[in-house]
Design a protein around this motif. Structure first.
Motif, mmCIF file in Angstrom:
data_model
loop_
_atom_site.group_PDB
_atom_site.id
_atom_site.type_symbol
_atom_site.label_atom_id
_atom_site.label_comp_id
_atom_site.label_asym_id
_atom_site.label_seq_id
_atom_site.Cartn_x
_atom_site.Cartn_y
_atom_site.Cartn_z
ATOM 1 N N UNK A 259 0.827 -1.213 0.000
ATOM 2 C CA UNK A 259 0.000 0.000 0.000
ATOM 3 C C UNK A 259 0.860 1.263 0.000
ATOM 4 N N UNK A 260 0.273 2.413 -0.297
ATOM 5 C CA UNK A 260 1.043 3.661 -0.408
ATOM 6 C C UNK A 260 1.731 4.092 0.875
ATOM 7 N N UNK A 261 1.295 3.550 2.043
ATOM 8 C CA UNK A 261 1.922 3.955 3.302
ATOM 9 C C UNK A 261 3.403 3.596 3.348
ATOM 10 N N UNK A 262 3.846 2.718 2.448
ATOM 11 C CA UNK A 262 5.262 2.351 2.418
ATOM 12 C C UNK A 262 6.130 3.578 2.141
ATOM 13 N N UNK A 263 5.607 4.518 1.382
ATOM 14 C CA UNK A 263 6.384 5.733 1.083
ATOM 15 C C UNK A 263 6.508 6.608 2.327
ATOM 16 N N UNK A 264 5.402 6.729 3.081
ATOM 17 C CA UNK A 264 5.459 7.545 4.300
ATOM 18 C C UNK A 264 6.436 6.958 5.310
ATOM 19 N N UNK A 265 6.472 5.620 5.417
ATOM 20 C CA UNK A 265 7.324 4.978 6.412
ATOM 21 C C UNK A 265 8.773 4.900 5.944
ATOM 22 N N UNK A 266 8.972 4.414 4.696
ATOM 23 C CA UNK A 266 10.339 4.142 4.234
ATOM 24 C C UNK A 266 10.873 5.158 3.240
ATOM 25 N N UNK A 267 9.981 5.918 2.607
ATOM 26 C CA UNK A 267 10.417 6.871 1.596
ATOM 27 C C UNK A 267 10.401 6.308 0.187
ATOM 28 N N UNK A 269 8.679 4.605 -3.220
ATOM 29 C CA UNK A 269 7.399 4.512 -3.911
ATOM 30 C C UNK A 269 7.001 3.045 -4.077
ATOM 31 N N UNK A 270 5.714 2.849 -4.354
ATOM 32 C CA UNK A 270 5.213 1.487 -4.582
ATOM 33 C C UNK A 270 5.936 0.846 -5.762
ATOM 34 N N UNK A 273 9.263 -0.473 -4.879
ATOM 35 C CA UNK A 273 9.183 -1.705 -4.073
ATOM 36 C C UNK A 273 9.007 -2.927 -4.969
ATOM 37 N N UNK A 274 8.162 -2.805 -6.009
ATOM 38 C CA UNK A 274 7.935 -3.938 -6.912
ATOM 39 C C UNK A 274 9.196 -4.300 -7.698
ATOM 40 N N UNK A 275 10.036 -3.308 -7.930
ATOM 41 C CA UNK A 275 11.253 -3.558 -8.705
ATOM 42 C C UNK A 275 12.381 -4.173 -7.872
ATOM 43 N N UNK A 276 12.255 -4.102 -6.541
ATOM 44 C CA UNK A 276 13.304 -4.660 -5.678
ATOM 45 C C UNK A 276 13.207 -6.180 -5.688
ATOM 46 N N UNK A 277 14.261 -6.892 -6.096
ATOM 47 C CA UNK A 277 14.189 -8.367 -6.178
ATOM 48 C C UNK A 277 14.140 -9.024 -4.800
ATOM 49 N N UNK A 311 14.826 -2.886 12.656
ATOM 50 C CA UNK A 311 15.155 -1.579 12.086
ATOM 51 C C UNK A 311 15.065 -1.600 10.568
ATOM 52 N N UNK A 312 14.664 -0.457 10.018
ATOM 53 C CA UNK A 312 14.530 -0.285 8.572
ATOM 54 C C UNK A 312 15.381 0.906 8.142
ATOM 55 N N UNK A 313 16.108 0.728 7.028
ATOM 56 C CA UNK A 313 16.899 1.816 6.451
ATOM 57 C C UNK A 313 16.034 2.526 5.416
ATOM 58 N N UNK A 314 15.686 3.777 5.676
ATOM 59 C CA UNK A 314 14.819 4.526 4.779
ATOM 60 C C UNK A 314 15.594 5.001 3.547
#
Length: 777
Positions: A259-267, A269-270, A273-277, A311-314
């Motif tokens: 969902x779009x909230x991934x941008x607010x949390x991690x910075x 875009x959707x 995210x789909x392109x990350x293997x 922990x998440x690296x933004x």
């Protein structure tokens, strides 16, 4: 025209075929429309039931039966409903147009329907609770009427068709083609989900029926599409705009949706995210990747979980703390679809928790470790059997600075000393402020090196000069030392108590010095016993483990009466009785005598109220011992008066004993107390008289009623002429001050006879009576 001509055969054949087809179409139309009407009736009935439940449930919940009646009347008046009957638990609540002839129908297990009425019911529920059953009947005569009208129209049309068959045969091709073209265009629009089309086919033959059915079908598809669209919008509103970062992974672990909230949390875009293997592991902090992969594997195996923190690296390279919960998901056939995870940013809570933990482990004034953290550290060292030495530091003369300069300046001095100690001891030492002006240090060194550092601490503190208002102040330090490895039987609390005891010994030996704890040191053993006594005293006060004994004070003159002195003892957990010599010194040292004296007064009054009538006469009149701290307390007199009033105690039954040394050390307070008590008709005994150095000088200032001669002078009265002379002087002095006399330590008959000979008013001692339990229930 010949009958066997081709045209005739064609016309006849066409006529026969058309007749058959028309007949079939007519009857089929009747059937289709009848089915359609029935379906519509069923759908209408279903919707009607929902409407009735929605309309009536609110009024039934509120028990507004007048509104219910009104609503039923409106339904029966304005629709095809023949009657309505609302029941609850087989009892009629309200009805409209109901005829009792239907009782048999409604009373049967399966509702029976006649030709003109369709009987049914609906349960009125709200939030899962049933509020009644509504029976009603729908007038179905319109179905029969529709069938008759359709049959009539079909016959008429068939007749006309037969008459005009020839004409129709010639015109049918054009007509059919035109209608089929319209239908084809409508189907194309519908396949494109374009519902803005018109279909002007008014015929009622197969093409007309098909057109009507098509229009009905398209309307239903349009409505269903609207429902799906609304549902999809709701899903997007919930899923796309939820505050948490939501993911859906399929059964292979591949990302299916985020969902779009991934941008607010991690910075990110959707689309990124789909392109990350390796999503989401490429976003996880390296030290936490293994943890997240383990949870990912468990989720794919069908396990659920919640609140896993990592922990998440933004995208901007900042690191945040998140908490993840996950849940397996399945389709309608219970086949796994993977799992859904929900991730929320908890950085603020995490930092708050760290701050609270820091505050719990650090002293807010000095920034040093707190007592709580220090004890935990000690506990860990004991468990790990590490070599370490504990220093307990107590500042000498610090109270003078607090009292003279104020607590703010005292706090400043503590902060300055903390900085100095931290700098000189280095990072290897574990330095803590234990409370007030007390510090603790853990050194990972042997005793010899620890002693050297302890002496250095004393020297550093001695060199510190505190200046306030052009006045200089000096403080010192007493330090108790205990080694952990040399005392393996001591836990963390015992080690801290041992170091504190050693520090107190250093103070009592002259201050500004070091004292090493040793189990063989008799002085330290006494200190530790006193600490143990303090714990026992607190336990006894809390759980009523003190017991009251009494010893008779026998009257030796006719105008005097026998009475008793109340003595306090402590009952051990094993039932043994502990002498006051064991715990009274500790109570005096640690300021617990006021609590003990209040306990004695309270329980003496309570026992007199409960058991006074059953006691011997001499046990009804009692002497209670008071300490100097108690006599000097501001609210003790008020406590006595309130306690006497609560238990309805005659003040003349109570007397208080105050030791001579206590009276002399606090003459002003004792004099005021004695005057108040004497005004209340309460006698005051001056106990252990003669033990002090200024007894005779202060006697006339103390308006006591009785003088108890110290047992040191009484016990050897027969054999020691000097003691006899002193006792005679005391007796004479008491008579001059109009005081009664009591001889203590009368332990044999010879002393008793000598006391009587000296005309002393009362005798007390083992010869008279040994101390025994005052109240025996």
């Amino acid at each position: 025209m010949k009958l066997n001509s081709l045209r005739y055969k064609l016309v006849l054949t066409s006529f026969l075929i058309e007749f058959i087809i028309l007949s079939l179409l007519a009857f089929n139309s009747i059937r289709l429309i009848e089915n359609h009407l029935i379906d519509q009736s069923k759908q209408h009935l279903k919707e009607m039931k929902l409407s009735l439940n929605a309309s009536l449930s609110g009024a039934l919940v509120a028990r507004d039966y007048a509104t219910v009646q009104s609503m039923l009347d409106e339904f029966t008046a304005s629709s095809r409903i023949a009657y309505m009957l609302l029941t609850k638990e087989d009892k009629v609540i309200v009805s409209s147009n109901y005829d009792t002839k239907f009782d048999k129908i409604l009373g049967s297990e399966v509702l029976q329907n006649d030709k003109s009425l369709f009987h049914t019911f609906v349960n009125i529920t709200y939030l899962g609770q049933n509020y009644g059953k509504l029976y009603f009947a729908i007038d179905t005569s319109y179905l029969e009427l529709a069938k008759r009208e359709l049959l009539t129209q079909s016959i008429i049309l068939s007749s006309i068709e037969i008459i005009l068959s020839v004409v129709l045969l010639f015109t049918m091709g054009i007509w059919l083609t035109s209608n089929l073209e319209n239908l084809t265009l409508a189907v194309k629009n519908l396949s494109s989900l374009n519902f803005d089309f018109t279909l002007n086919i008014k015929s009622k033959d197969e093409i007309g029926i098909l057109s009507q059915a098509f229009l009905s079908m398209s309307e239903k598809i349009k409505n269903q599409f609207a429902i799906i669209k609304t549902s999809n919008e709701k899903f997007k509103a919930i899923a796309d705009f939820t505050y948490s970062w939501e993911n859906w992974f399929d059964t292979t672990g591949k990302l299916k949706w985020v969902n779009p909230a991934v941008k607010r949390v991690s910075g990110y875009d959707i689309s990124e995210c789909y392109l990350m293997p390796d999503f989401p592991f490429s976003l996880v902090f390296s030290e936490d990747v293994l943890l997240v992969k383990q949870k990912h594997k468990l989720a794919l195996e069908g396990q659920s979980g919640q609140d896993v923190e990592f922990r998440v690296i933004c995208k901007d390279s900042t690191i945040i703390w998140v908490a993840m919960s996950w849940q397996s998901i399945f389709d309608d056939d219970n086949k796994p679809l993977g799992y859904r995870s929900s991730i929320r940013d908890i950085s603020l809570q995490h930092y708050v928790t760290e701050e609270l933990q820091y505050q719990a482990n650090h002293d807010p004034l000095t920034g040093l470790f707190s007592r709580y953290a220090f004890k935990n550290k000690l506990h860990q060292l004991v468990e790990d059997q590490q070599r370490a030495t504990l220093l307990y530091i107590d500042l000498d003369q610090f109270k003078i600075i607090n009292d003279t300069c104020g607590h703010t300046e005292g706090d400043t001095l503590l902060q300055e000393l903390s900085v100095i100690l931290k700098k000189r001891l280095g990072s290897d030492a574990y330095l803590s402020r234990l409370g007030g002006d007390e510090f603790g240090v853990i050194l990972y060194e042997d005793l010899e090196n620890a002693q050297r550092k302890a002496q250095k601490i004393i020297d550093i503190i001695n060199q510190k000069t505190f200046i306030f208002d052009d006045k200089s102040f000096k403080v010192g330090a007493s330090i108790g030392i205990v080694t952990i490895e040399d005392n393996p039987k001591l836990d963390a609390n015992a080690l801290l108590s041992a170091a504190d005891s050693a520090c107190n010994v250093a103070k009592e030996k002259g201050r500004n010095r070091i004292q090493i704890y040793s189990m063989d040191d008799l002085f330290l053993q006494d200190q530790m016993e006193q600490f143990g006594s303090v714990a026992k005293i607190h336990d006894a006060l809390k759980n009523d483990k003190f017991v009251l004994y009494s010893q008779k004070i026998q009257a030796l003159n006719k105008d005097c009466k026998d009475h008793s002195e109340i003595l306090i003892r402590l009952k051990n957990d094993d039932g043994t009785i502990i002498s006051p010599n064991y715990f009274i010194p500790a109570a005096e040292r640690f300021g617990l005598m006021l609590q003990i004296d209040k306990w004695v007064v309270e329980n003496c009054c309570k026992n007199l109220a409960l058991y006074g009538d059953s006691l011997p006469e001499y046990k009804k009149h009692i002497n209670i011992n008071l300490s100097g701290a108690t006599v000097g307390s501001d609210n003790f007199v008020a406590f006595i008066l309130e306690t006497f009033k609560r238990y309805s105690i005659d003040a003349s039954c109570i007397a208080f004993e105050i030791t001579e040394t206590c009276a002399i050390s606090n003459v002003k307070s004792v004099v005021a107390f004695i005057e108040t008590m004497r005004a209340l008709n309460i006698n005051i005994y001056l106990d252990d008289f003669g033990a002090g150095l200024s007894s005779f000088a202060y006697l006339r200032e103390l308006n006591a009623s009785h003088l108890k001669i110290d047992g040191l002078f009484v016990k050897d009265l027969v054999s020691n002429a000097k003691d006899l002379s002193v006792v005679q002087s005391m007796i004479e002095l008491a008579r001059l001050n109009q005081m009664r006399t009591v001889a203590e330590y009368v332990h044999n008959e010879a002393v008793f006879m000598e006391v009587k000979k000296l005309n002393i008013d009362f005798a007390q001692g083992y010869f008279i009576e040994e101390p025994t339990a005052w109240i025996v229930c």
